[in-house]
Design an enzyme around this catalytic site. Structure first.
Site, short mmCIF file in Angstrom:
data_model
loop_
_atom_site.label_atom_id
_atom_site.label_comp_id
_atom_site.label_asym_id
_atom_site.label_seq_id
_atom_site.Cartn_x
_atom_site.Cartn_y
_atom_site.Cartn_z
N HIS A 182 -27.35 2.24 -20.01
CA HIS A 182 -27.45 3.61 -20.62
C HIS A 182 -28.91 3.78 -21.51
CE1 HIS A 182 -25.79 0.32 -23.13
NE2 HIS A 182 -26.57 0.74 -24.11
N CYS B 124 -24.24 13.31 -18.81
CA CYS B 124 -23.48 12.49 -18.10
C CYS B 124 -24.21 11.85 -16.85
CB CYS B 124 -22.31 13.50 -17.72
SG CYS B 124 -22.59 14.71 -16.58
N ARG C 182 -19.92 17.43 -17.04
CA ARG C 182 -19.60 16.80 -18.28
C ARG C 182 -20.55 17.31 -19.29
NH1 ARG C 182 -17.92 11.21 -16.24
NH2 ARG C 182 -19.69 11.72 -14.96
N ASP D 223 -17.52 8.59 -18.46
CA ASP D 223 -16.28 8.06 -18.70
C ASP D 223 -16.47 6.63 -18.20
OD1 ASP D 223 -14.65 10.25 -20.10
OD2 ASP D 223 -15.35 11.27 -18.20
#
Length: 160
Positions: free
Chosen positions: A48, A81, A87, A41
């Site tokens: 990433h 995650c 998650r 989130d």
């Protein structure tokens, strides 16, 4: 057949995933048969995995049907995650359950239309979870621009 559970999930190591990415004919892009879904989130900042798709876990419930349809032709879908303890695995389960639900609806529709679809010849999609999540990934591959985009050392240097 019952719904998938945590015990049904399979994990992939950062080494195996990086090897797949680097040995791909499409490197540094993702191979055409692979999708990586990042479900962090607000902790998505700081980098990433190159080519990954960001779907915040807070949006996954209503985006799951679209995600299943978008990724239907992928042979492998990897979820993660930051640590892949909650998650990431939860997202993989939600995806698998939604996939099963939609396949059930398509099967009923096909039966009603008299053209029952078969999976004939099509490989079953593998849904995996990245072991250790982005935290472990960035420890080894953060600075590697072939594998990681927008990595910021100062955000990660003291750990998560």
């Amino acid at each position: 057949m019952s719904d998938p559970t945590l015990a049904d999930l399979t994990y992939v190591t950062r080494e195996d995933l990086s090897k797949t990415l680097l040995e791909s004919d499409s490197a540094p892009s993702l191979p055409a048969n692979l999708a990586i879904v990042d479900v962090r989130d607000s902790d998505h900042i700081g980098g990433h995995i190159r080519g990954s798709t960001w779907v915040p876990s807070s949006e996954l419930d209503y985006k799951a049907p679209e995600l299943v349809r978008t990724l239907k032709d992928k042979e492998v879908v990897v979820f993660h995650c930051v640590l892949s303890q909650q998650r990431g695995p939860s997202a993989a389960l939600r995806y698998l359950r939604e996939k099963k639900r939609l396949e059930g609806l398509e099967g009923k529709k096909g039966e009603e239309e008299g053209n029952g679809k078969e999976k004939g010849g099509k490989k079953e999609q593998k849904v995996l979870v990245l072991k250790g999540g982005f935290s472990e990934w960035q420890e080894k591959y953060g600075p590697d621009k072939r594998l990681t985009e927008a990595w910021q050392k100062d955000i990660w240097e003291f750990g998560y």
